[in-house]
Design an enzyme around this catalytic site. Structure first.
Site, PDB file in Angstrom:
ATOM      1  N   GLY A  58      12.092 -64.733 -10.370  1.00  0.00           N
ATOM      2  CA  GLY A  58      12.218 -63.282 -10.267  1.00  0.00           C
ATOM      3  C   GLY A  58      13.633 -62.752 -10.135  1.00  0.00           C
ATOM      4  O   GLY A  58      14.092 -61.955 -10.956  1.00  0.00           O
ATOM      5  N   ILE A  59      14.370 -63.171  -9.109  1.00  0.00           N
ATOM      6  CA  ILE A  59      15.717 -62.656  -8.895  1.00  0.00           C
ATOM      7  C   ILE A  59      16.649 -63.151  -9.985  1.00  0.00           C
ATOM      8  O   ILE A  59      17.448 -62.374 -10.541  1.00  0.00           O
ATOM      9  CB  ILE A  59      16.242 -63.063  -7.502  1.00  0.00           C
ATOM     10  CG1 ILE A  59      15.363 -62.456  -6.403  1.00  0.00           C
ATOM     11  CG2 ILE A  59      17.693 -62.623  -7.321  1.00  0.00           C
ATOM     12  CD1 ILE A  59      15.679 -62.983  -5.004  1.00  0.00           C
ATOM     13  N   ASP A 110      14.106 -80.321 -14.570  1.00  0.00           N
ATOM     14  CA  ASP A 110      13.835 -80.252 -13.136  1.00  0.00           C
ATOM     15  C   ASP A 110      15.151 -80.547 -12.429  1.00  0.00           C
ATOM     16  O   ASP A 110      15.780 -81.579 -12.691  1.00  0.00           O
ATOM     17  CB  ASP A 110      12.771 -81.282 -12.765  1.00  0.00           C
ATOM     18  CG  ASP A 110      12.286 -81.141 -11.331  1.00  0.00           C
ATOM     19  OD1 ASP A 110      13.134 -80.934 -10.430  1.00  0.00           O
ATOM     20  OD2 ASP A 110      11.074 -81.258 -11.114  1.00  0.00           O
ATOM     21  N   VAL A 111      15.587 -79.663 -11.546  1.00  0.00           N
ATOM     22  CA  VAL A 111      16.886 -79.837 -10.898  1.00  0.00           C
ATOM     23  C   VAL A 111      16.955 -81.079 -10.023  1.00  0.00           C
ATOM     24  O   VAL A 111      18.041 -81.502  -9.620  1.00  0.00           O
ATOM     25  CB  VAL A 111      17.270 -78.600 -10.049  1.00  0.00           C
ATOM     26  CG1 VAL A 111      17.548 -77.406 -10.941  1.00  0.00           C
ATOM     27  CG2 VAL A 111      16.197 -78.298  -9.015  1.00  0.00           C
ATOM     28  N   ASP A 158      15.811 -74.059 -16.210  1.00  0.00           N
ATOM     29  CA  ASP A 158      14.547 -73.957 -15.476  1.00  0.00           C
ATOM     30  C   ASP A 158      13.616 -75.036 -16.006  1.00  0.00           C
ATOM     31  O   ASP A 158      13.808 -75.544 -17.117  1.00  0.00           O
ATOM     32  CB  ASP A 158      13.919 -72.568 -15.680  1.00  0.00           C
ATOM     33  CG  ASP A 158      12.963 -72.192 -14.566  1.00  0.00           C
ATOM     34  OD1 ASP A 158      13.340 -71.379 -13.701  1.00  0.00           O
ATOM     35  OD2 ASP A 158      11.828 -72.719 -14.555  1.00  0.00           O
ATOM     36  N   LYS A 185      17.775 -74.968   3.981  1.00  0.00           N
ATOM     37  CA  LYS A 185      18.564 -73.779   3.665  1.00  0.00           C
ATOM     38  C   LYS A 185      19.767 -73.638   4.600  1.00  0.00           C
ATOM     39  O   LYS A 185      20.787 -73.055   4.219  1.00  0.00           O
ATOM     40  CB  LYS A 185      17.675 -72.538   3.721  1.00  0.00           C
ATOM     41  CG  LYS A 185      16.730 -72.415   2.531  1.00  0.00           C
ATOM     42  CD  LYS A 185      17.472 -72.422   1.211  1.00  0.00           C
ATOM     43  CE  LYS A 185      16.565 -72.070   0.035  1.00  0.00           C
ATOM     44  NZ  LYS A 185      17.296 -72.110  -1.263  1.00  0.00           N
ATOM     45  N   ALA A 195      10.061 -59.174  -2.651  1.00  0.00           N
ATOM     46  CA  ALA A 195       8.755 -59.092  -3.302  1.00  0.00           C
ATOM     47  C   ALA A 195       8.775 -59.696  -4.702  1.00  0.00           C
ATOM     48  O   ALA A 195       8.516 -59.032  -5.711  1.00  0.00           O
ATOM     49  CB  ALA A 195       8.297 -57.637  -3.354  1.00  0.00           C
ATOM     50  N   TYR A 203      12.082 -76.504   5.538  1.00  0.00           N
ATOM     51  CA  TYR A 203      12.725 -75.536   4.650  1.00  0.00           C
ATOM     52  C   TYR A 203      13.915 -74.874   5.338  1.00  0.00           C
ATOM     53  O   TYR A 203      14.992 -74.717   4.751  1.00  0.00           O
ATOM     54  CB  TYR A 203      11.707 -74.484   4.227  1.00  0.00           C
ATOM     55  CG  TYR A 203      12.292 -73.321   3.459  1.00  0.00           C
ATOM     56  CD1 TYR A 203      12.663 -73.469   2.127  1.00  0.00           C
ATOM     57  CD2 TYR A 203      12.463 -72.077   4.056  1.00  0.00           C
ATOM     58  CE1 TYR A 203      13.187 -72.408   1.417  1.00  0.00           C
ATOM     59  CE2 TYR A 203      12.987 -71.011   3.356  1.00  0.00           C
ATOM     60  CZ  TYR A 203      13.348 -71.182   2.032  1.00  0.00           C
ATOM     61  OH  TYR A 203      13.877 -70.128   1.338  1.00  0.00           O
TER      62      TYR A 203
END
Length: 248
Positions: free
Chosen positions: A14-15, A59-60, A34, A156, A186, A152
């Site tokens: 999204g972003i 895949d990263v 991606d 991060k 969102a 997670y």
């Protein structure tokens, strides 16, 4: 303005999808990475009329694949802008339900690719005397998470450490390294997880966000876009919080 190449990981999300559109409108060349081949091809087809676009379906977590694909980006295709947008985890788990494998999986997705892409892109940035690197952390990485788990949050948080050390080392070479710590935005992924939460729990979460709502993708994008720009030349090692007041 000098036209540069921007490498965006997680470009179909999204972003980052909106970031690709904004950078294309600004005239930058794009390398879109991606693992979702269909979404990636659709985005590339949309943007190819505005700028030059290459796609990397990978895949990263596949380090050898990244080394091969990014190693082939030379000359004008060597990225002067790198945005590490891959990551995330919407699984709500308590500490006692985590194990070492869970932590390792989170680090493999959220931390290791940040180091991999930076080490592969930085040499060309240093040679050219210019670079903009933006790593996605999260509000969880700054404090704690209502939407995920301790593994997670740990991952991060590690992204912030990588960002700060890289910023310190690369500052003399014209390479700026920053992080954006988004709160609840969102996106489709968040919306899909949100709809499964009980109504009482949703009200409780929203009550903790001073602005009383999730952020929009457009609101999440602004800081990222600025950090990709020439105007961000005196900004490095910073963490920009975009969280509606969740962390003040």
């Amino acid at each position: 303005m000098t036209v540069r190449t921007a490498l965006i990981t997680g470009a179909a999300g999204g972003i980052c999808r909106e970031l690709a559109r904004a950078l294309a409108a600004r005239g930058e060349r794009l390398v879109l990475l991606d693992r979702d081949e269909t979404a990636l091809k659709e985005l590339a087809a949309e943007l190819s009329g505005a700028t030059e676009v290459r796609t990397v379906v990978a895949d990263v977590r596949d380090v050898a694949r990244l080394e091969a694909e990014l190693g082939a980006l030379t000359g004008e295709w060597a990225p002067g802008i790198l945005v590490n947008g891959v990551g995330g985890d919407t699984r709500v788990q308590s500490v006692e339900n985590l194990d070492e494998a869970f932590l390792n999986d989170s680090i493999a997705l959220n931390v290791v690719p940040v180091l991999t892409t930076m080490r592969l892109c930085v040499p060309a940035m240093k040679r050219s005397g210019y670079g903009r690197i933006v790593n996605f952390s999260s509000a969880g990485g700054r404090t704690y998470s209502h939407f995920s788990n301790a593994a997670y949050v740990a991952a991060k948080s590690a992204v912030l450490g990588l960002t700060k050390q890289a910023a310190y080392e690369l500052a003399p070479f014209g390479v700026r390294v920053n992080a954006v710590a988004h709160g609840p935005i969102a996106t489709k992924r968040i919306a899909d997880a949100w709809v499964d939460r009980p109504e009482e729990e949703r009200r409780a979460v929203l009550s903790r966000i001073p602005v009383g709502r999730f952020g929009t993708i457009a609101e999440a994008l602004g800081s990222v876009l600025h950090l990709c720009s020439e105007e961000a030349g005196f900004t490095t090692g910073t963490v920009i919080d975009v969280n509606g007041g969740l962390l003040i």
